[in-house]
Design a protein around this motif. Structure first.
Motif, PDB file in Angstrom:
ATOM      1  N   ALA A  40      39.229 -28.802  29.526  1.00 37.24           N
ATOM      2  CA  ALA A  40      37.745 -28.552  29.056  1.00 37.24           C
ATOM      3  C   ALA A  40      37.592 -26.991  28.624  1.00 37.24           C
ATOM      4  CB  ALA A  40      36.517 -29.128  29.773  1.00 37.24           C
ATOM      5  N   LEU A  41      37.998 -26.258  29.586  1.00 34.57           N
ATOM      6  CA  LEU A  41      37.843 -24.864  29.408  1.00 34.57           C
ATOM      7  C   LEU A  41      39.313 -24.135  28.484  1.00 34.57           C
ATOM      8  CD1 LEU A  41      37.184 -23.535  33.099  1.00 34.57           C
ATOM      9  CD2 LEU A  41      35.766 -23.580  31.353  1.00 34.57           C
ATOM     10  N   GLN A  42      40.090 -24.831  28.115  1.00 37.14           N
ATOM     11  CA  GLN A  42      41.208 -24.450  27.635  1.00 37.14           C
ATOM     12  C   GLN A  42      41.027 -25.057  26.125  1.00 37.14           C
ATOM     13  OE1 GLN A  42      44.538 -26.145  29.756  1.00 37.14           O
ATOM     14  NE2 GLN A  42      44.925 -24.023  30.729  1.00 37.14           N
ATOM     15  N   ARG A  43      40.100 -25.912  26.015  1.00 39.13           N
ATOM     16  CA  ARG A  43      39.726 -26.352  24.610  1.00 39.13           C
ATOM     17  C   ARG A  43      39.362 -25.702  23.702  1.00 39.13           C
ATOM     18  NH1 ARG A  43      35.753 -31.016  25.315  1.00 39.13           N
ATOM     19  NH2 ARG A  43      37.464 -31.954  26.358  1.00 39.13           N
ATOM     20  N   PRO A  44      40.090 -25.315  22.426  1.00 39.50           N
ATOM     21  CA  PRO A  44      39.701 -24.117  21.594  1.00 39.50           C
ATOM     22  C   PRO A  44      38.171 -24.507  21.107  1.00 39.50           C
ATOM     23  CG  PRO A  44      41.285 -25.961  20.586  1.00 39.50           C
ATOM     24  CD  PRO A  44      41.004 -26.313  21.868  1.00 39.50           C
ATOM     25  N   ALA A  45      37.717 -23.331  20.902  1.00 39.47           N
ATOM     26  CA  ALA A  45      36.395 -23.448  20.363  1.00 39.47           C
ATOM     27  C   ALA A  45      36.090 -23.761  19.155  1.00 39.47           C
ATOM     28  CB  ALA A  45      35.605 -22.095  20.584  1.00 39.47           C
ATOM     29  N   ILE A  46      35.158 -24.463  18.755  1.00 41.84           N
ATOM     30  CA  ILE A  46      34.963 -24.920  17.299  1.00 41.84           C
ATOM     31  C   ILE A  46      34.529 -23.595  16.441  1.00 41.84           C
ATOM     32  CG2 ILE A  46      33.431 -26.267  15.670  1.00 41.84           C
ATOM     33  CD1 ILE A  46      33.021 -28.169  18.171  1.00 41.84           C
ATOM     34  N   ALA A  47      35.192 -23.377  15.437  1.00 43.67           N
ATOM     35  CA  ALA A  47      35.231 -22.261  14.721  1.00 43.67           C
ATOM     36  C   ALA A  47      33.986 -22.464  13.704  1.00 43.67           C
ATOM     37  CB  ALA A  47      36.077 -21.904  13.761  1.00 43.67           C
ATOM     38  N   ILE A  48      33.231 -21.306  13.669  1.00 44.11           N
ATOM     39  CA  ILE A  48      31.844 -21.286  12.656  1.00 44.11           C
ATOM     40  C   ILE A  48      32.318 -20.818  11.353  1.00 44.11           C
ATOM     41  CG2 ILE A  48      29.711 -20.370  12.281  1.00 44.11           C
ATOM     42  CD1 ILE A  48      29.415 -19.437  15.332  1.00 44.11           C
ATOM     43  N   ASP A  49      32.112 -21.572  10.130  1.00 42.00           N
ATOM     44  CA  ASP A  49      32.343 -21.650   9.029  1.00 42.00           C
ATOM     45  C   ASP A  49      31.819 -20.159   8.496  1.00 42.00           C
ATOM     46  OD1 ASP A  49      33.988 -24.023   8.931  1.00 42.00           O
ATOM     47  OD2 ASP A  49      32.021 -24.878   8.053  1.00 42.00           O
ATOM     48  N   SER A  50      32.616 -19.530   7.789  1.00 44.45           N
ATOM     49  CA  SER A  50      32.499 -18.315   7.290  1.00 44.45           C
ATOM     50  C   SER A  50      32.404 -18.015   5.812  1.00 44.45           C
ATOM     51  CB  SER A  50      32.866 -16.936   8.160  1.00 44.45           C
ATOM     52  OG  SER A  50      34.228 -16.999   7.947  1.00 44.45           O
ATOM     53  N   GLN A  51      31.895 -17.148   5.236  1.00 47.70           N
ATOM     54  CA  GLN A  51      32.273 -16.908   3.938  1.00 47.70           C
ATOM     55  C   GLN A  51      32.312 -15.506   3.515  1.00 47.70           C
ATOM     56  OE1 GLN A  51      28.115 -18.589   3.010  1.00 47.70           O
ATOM     57  NE2 GLN A  51      28.141 -16.835   1.341  1.00 47.70           N
ATOM     58  N   THR A  52      33.420 -15.202   2.649  1.00 40.81           N
ATOM     59  CA  THR A  52      33.370 -13.759   2.165  1.00 40.81           C
ATOM     60  C   THR A  52      32.673 -13.421   1.081  1.00 40.81           C
ATOM     61  OG1 THR A  52      35.839 -13.788   3.007  1.00 40.81           O
ATOM     62  CG2 THR A  52      35.245 -11.951   1.530  1.00 40.81           C
ATOM     63  N   VAL A  53      31.805 -12.098   1.007  1.00 41.64           N
ATOM     64  CA  VAL A  53      30.976 -11.832   0.092  1.00 41.64           C
ATOM     65  C   VAL A  53      31.337 -10.542  -0.305  1.00 41.64           C
ATOM     66  CG1 VAL A  53      29.319 -13.504   0.930  1.00 41.64           C
ATOM     67  CG2 VAL A  53      29.158 -10.896   1.776  1.00 41.64           C
TER      68      VAL A  53
END
Length: 322
Positions: A40-53
Motif C-alpha cells: 500500500a505504501l509502495q502504491r503510486p500516488a494518484i496524480a493531480i491533473d494540471s494544466q499549462t497556462v
C-alpha cells in the motif's frame, strides 16, 4: 496397568501442537499484513491533473504598441521621447478561482526567462535606441496549475526579498543581467524604463554603467530614467541587506481575467501621466531611482500603487487588462 498417564501425555502433545499452529498462523498473519501494508505504501500516488497556462503581456504607449526607436509624447509636458529600455521582473504569480482563492502558478524553469517564482518581461530588442538591452524579447509567463476554473490573476512587480540581494554575477538567468542590477544598492532593478529626448544626439544615458555614480547625477545626457527597486536597505560591506525600509514591490490583481483571451498591458503613457519627464529635480539622479527624497518619483510611485512619503496610496494604473 492404568492408561491415565498415557492419555495425559497425548493430551499434552495435542495442546502443544495447537499452540504451535496458533503461533504459526499469527506470525503468518503479521507477515501478510506487513506485506500488504508495504504494498500500500509502495502504491503510486494518484496524480493531480494540471494544466499549462500562459500569462501574456503587451507593451503599449497609450494606443500605440511599444517599439524601440519610436518617438512618443509622454508626461504632463507631452515631451517627444524615445524609449531606450523597457523591462521588468514579475514574481509570485497566482491565479484566482471562482471563490477568489489564490492558486500559485508553478513557473517553468526554462533556464533563461524564469527562475523559481521570478520571470523577466522584456519588450526591448536592442534595435534603434535600445542599445543597452538584448536581442531576444519576452512577453509571457508560462507555468502550471491544478486543473480548474480560474477567473483572475495576481502577480507582484518586483523580485522577492530572498532573491533580491544575491550576487547577480553568480545568479542564474534571468537574474544574471547586470543591466538590471544596482551595484550601489546591492539589489535588482525591478523595472527599468529609460527615456531620452527624441532630438538628442546621444543615447548614452541609457547605458548607466550599472552604477549610481556621476552618469545618474548629472544632466549631461538629457533624459528620464525610471528604475524601480527596494531602497533603505540596511547592510554592511560584508553582508547582504537584512531588511529594506521601502521594499517597493507592487502587487497587481485583476479579478476578471480570461487567460485564453486577455493580456496584461504595461502602458508607459499611464506610468508617466502625472510626471513631467522633461524636468529633473536639482541634485538628484536623472529621472526616478526610487528615492523618497526625489520628487520626480512621486507620480510614478502613485501610478504603481506604491507609498511615497505622505502622499495617498492610489490604485495602480500602469497595468491594465486588454
Amino acid at each position: 496397568m492404568s492408561t491415565q498417564p498415557h492419555g495425559n501425555f497425548e493430551g499434552m502433545i495435542h495442546n502443544i501442537q495447537r499452540h504451535q499452529l496458533f503461533k504459526l498462523t499469527l506470525a503468518s498473519g503479521v507477515v501478510l499484513s506487513g506485506l500488504f501494508g508495504l504494498r500500500a505504501l509502495q502504491r503510486p500516488a494518484i496524480a493531480i491533473d494540471s494544466q499549462t497556462v500562459t500569462l501574456q503581456f503587451e507593451g503599449m504607449v497609450g494606443e500605440q504598441p511599444f517599439a524601440c526607436g519610436q518617438t512618443y509624447s509622454l508626461g504632463t509636458s507631452a515631451s517627444p521621447m524615445t524609449v531606450t529600455d523597457f523591462r521588468f521582473y514579475v514574481s509570485e504569480v497566482a491565479l484566482l478561482d471562482a471563490e477568489g482563492n489564490e492558486v500559485p502558478l508553478i513557473l517553468q524553469q526554462d533556464g533563461k526567462w524564469q527562475h523559481q517564482d521570478v520571470a523577466l518581461v522584456d519588450f526591448e530588442d536592442k534595435t534603434g535606441a535600445c542599445t543597452n538591452g538584448t536581442p531576444d524579447t519576452r512577453a509571457q509567463v508560462i507555468g502550471s496549475v491544478p486543473a480548474g476554473d480560474y477567473q483572475g490573476v495576481k502577480f507582484t512587480l518586483g523580485v522577492p526579498f530572498a532573491l533580491n540581494h544575491v550576487d547577480s554575477t553568480l545568479a542564474p538567468s534571468p537574474l544574471n543581467l547586470t543591466s538590471m542590477w544596482w551595484n550601489w544598492n546591492f539589489g535588482y532593478k525591478f523595472a527599468r524604463i529609460d527615456l531620452t529626448p527624441a532630438a538628442a544626439q546621444s543615447r548614452q544615458h541609457g547605458a548607466e554603467s550599472d552604477s549610481h555614480g556621476d552618469a545618474e547625477k548629472t544632466n549631461e545626457f538629457q533624459g528620464f530614467a525610471t528604475h524601480l527597486g527596494s531602497v533603505g536597505c540596511q547592510m554592511d560591506a560584508a553582508q547582504a541587506p537584512v531588511v529594506c525600509s521601502l521594499p517597493n514591490r507592487a502587487d497587481v490583481v485583476f479579478t476578471d481575467f480570461d487567460l485564453t483571451q486577455n493580456v496584461v498591458v504595461a502602458d508607459l503613457a499611464a506610468l508617466f501621466a502625472t510626471t513631467n519627464v522633461s524636468e529633473n529635480q536639482e541634485d538628484t539622479a536623472l529621472g526616478c531611482m526610487s528615492s523618497p527624497a526625489d520628487g520626480d518619483c512621486a507620480g510614478i510611485m502613485q501610478t504603481l500603487g506604491l507609498p511615497f512619503n505622505d502622499l495617498p496610496v492610489l490604485e495602480q494604473t500602469f497595468f491594465s487588462v486588454k
